[in-house]
Scaffold this motif. Structure first.
Motif, PDB file in Angstrom:
ATOM      1  N   PHE A  19      -2.802   2.000  -4.433  1.00 43.65           N
ATOM      2  CA  PHE A  19      -2.453   3.356  -4.035  1.00 43.65           C
ATOM      3  C   PHE A  19      -3.563   4.026  -3.239  1.00 43.65           C
ATOM      4  CE2 PHE A  19       0.094   2.322  -7.743  1.00 43.65           C
ATOM      5  CZ  PHE A  19       1.360   2.605  -7.261  1.00 43.65           C
ATOM      6  N   LEU A  20      -3.163   4.638  -2.135  1.00 42.15           N
ATOM      7  CA  LEU A  20      -4.093   5.357  -1.269  1.00 42.15           C
ATOM      8  C   LEU A  20      -4.816   6.466  -2.033  1.00 42.15           C
ATOM      9  CD1 LEU A  20      -1.720   5.572   1.804  1.00 42.15           C
ATOM     10  CD2 LEU A  20      -3.862   4.287   1.712  1.00 42.15           C
ATOM     11  N   ASP A  21      -4.132   7.068  -2.996  1.00 41.14           N
ATOM     12  CA  ASP A  21      -4.696   8.173  -3.761  1.00 41.14           C
ATOM     13  C   ASP A  21      -5.806   7.716  -4.721  1.00 41.14           C
ATOM     14  OD1 ASP A  21      -1.632   8.123  -3.542  1.00 41.14           O
ATOM     15  OD2 ASP A  21      -2.062  10.266  -3.437  1.00 41.14           O
ATOM     16  N   GLU A  22      -5.816   6.443  -5.069  1.00 44.31           N
ATOM     17  CA  GLU A  22      -6.779   5.928  -6.048  1.00 44.31           C
ATOM     18  C   GLU A  22      -8.006   5.283  -5.424  1.00 44.31           C
ATOM     19  OE1 GLU A  22      -4.712   3.288  -8.675  1.00 44.31           O
ATOM     20  OE2 GLU A  22      -3.514   4.897  -9.552  1.00 44.31           O
ATOM     21  N   HIS A  23      -7.940   4.961  -4.136  1.00 45.21           N
ATOM     22  CA  HIS A  23      -9.040   4.263  -3.476  1.00 45.21           C
ATOM     23  C   HIS A  23      -9.386   4.981  -2.177  1.00 45.21           C
ATOM     24  CE1 HIS A  23      -8.709   0.884  -6.242  1.00 45.21           C
ATOM     25  NE2 HIS A  23      -7.400   0.947  -6.067  1.00 45.21           N
ATOM     26  N   ASN A  24     -10.579   5.560  -2.124  1.00 46.86           N
ATOM     27  CA  ASN A  24     -11.021   6.233  -0.903  1.00 46.86           C
ATOM     28  C   ASN A  24     -11.126   5.229   0.239  1.00 46.86           C
ATOM     29  OD1 ASN A  24     -11.268   8.720  -2.161  1.00 46.86           O
ATOM     30  ND2 ASN A  24     -13.391   8.337  -2.770  1.00 46.86           N
ATOM     31  N   GLY A  25     -10.508   5.559   1.343  1.00 49.88           N
ATOM     32  CA  GLY A  25     -10.573   4.695   2.526  1.00 49.88           C
ATOM     33  C   GLY A  25      -9.927   3.331   2.304  1.00 49.88           C
ATOM     34  N   LEU A  26      -8.843   3.300   1.555  1.00 49.25           N
ATOM     35  CA  LEU A  26      -8.195   2.023   1.225  1.00 49.25           C
ATOM     36  C   LEU A  26      -7.820   1.232   2.476  1.00 49.25           C
ATOM     37  CD1 LEU A  26      -7.007   0.009  -0.765  1.00 49.25           C
ATOM     38  CD2 LEU A  26      -4.939   1.420  -0.866  1.00 49.25           C
ATOM     39  N   GLN A  27      -7.264   1.892   3.457  1.00 46.03           N
ATOM     40  CA  GLN A  27      -6.854   1.171   4.671  1.00 46.03           C
ATOM     41  C   GLN A  27      -8.062   0.575   5.393  1.00 46.03           C
ATOM     42  OE1 GLN A  27      -4.492   4.427   6.224  1.00 46.03           O
ATOM     43  NE2 GLN A  27      -2.605   3.262   5.843  1.00 46.03           N
TER      44      GLN A  27
ATOM     45  N   ILE B  16       0.868  -1.170   0.000  1.00 44.30           N
ATOM     46  CA  ILE B  16       0.000   0.000   0.000  1.00 44.30           C
ATOM     47  C   ILE B  16       0.908   1.223   0.000  1.00 44.30           C
ATOM     48  CG2 ILE B  16      -1.788   1.257   1.258  1.00 44.30           C
ATOM     49  CD1 ILE B  16      -2.557  -1.563   0.113  1.00 44.30           C
ATOM     50  N   LEU B  17       0.717   2.074  -1.007  1.00 41.78           N
ATOM     51  CA  LEU B  17       1.602   3.218  -1.189  1.00 41.78           C
ATOM     52  C   LEU B  17       0.809   4.473  -1.552  1.00 41.78           C
ATOM     53  CD1 LEU B  17       4.098   1.424  -3.607  1.00 41.78           C
ATOM     54  CD2 LEU B  17       4.458   1.804  -1.174  1.00 41.78           C
TER      55      LEU B  17
END
Length: 139
Positions: free
Chosen positions: A90-98, A71-72
């Protein structure tokens, strides 16, 4: 009651018990598969963008045996000295990825395998069942 009747009754009872136990175990296994498939379908609708990307990666022959991913952030410098391909989301491409990954982790579909001593990158691993579900998903 003679010995032959007792042996015959025992064998018949054992056979019937085996058939019933086998039928019950088959039923329980089928119900478990149905529950997992229903859960996966619900998660697919909740996390469509992420799971579609993961499915594309798992369908790609280059990643046939790849199970780990990172995860980057898009602009984050990342370097691995590995000879094999590397997956990253990528965190920037998926809202709430974590948070999405925490949900998948709670159901046992992914595991956090971050090695704290090596780097600052979050590293996860797909479960084999999750890979199978992704590969079998019809879009």
């Amino acid at each position: 009651m003679d010995i032959i009747s007792m042996v015959f009754s025992f064998l018949i009872g054992t056979a019937i018990g085996f058939v019933i136990a086998h039928s019950w175990n088959t039923h329980v296994a089928q119900q478990a598969i149905i529950k997992i498939n229903n859960l996966f379908d619900r998660l697919w609708h909740q996390h469509t963008k992420l799971l579609q990307e993961m499915k594309q990666d798992m369908d790609n022959p280059d990643y046939k045996f790849q199970r780990e991913f990172y995860i980057l952030k898009k602009n984050q410098r990342f370097s691995l000295s590995l000879a094999k391909p590397c997956l990253a989301y990528f965190l920037d491409e998926h809202n709430g990825l974590q948070d999405q990954l925490k949900t998948l982790e709670a159901y046992g579909f992914v595991s956090n395998v971050t090695e704290s001593s090596k780097n600052n990158f979050a590293k996860y691993q797909f479960s084999e069942k999750f890979v199978e579900l992704l590969r079998n998903k019809e879009i």
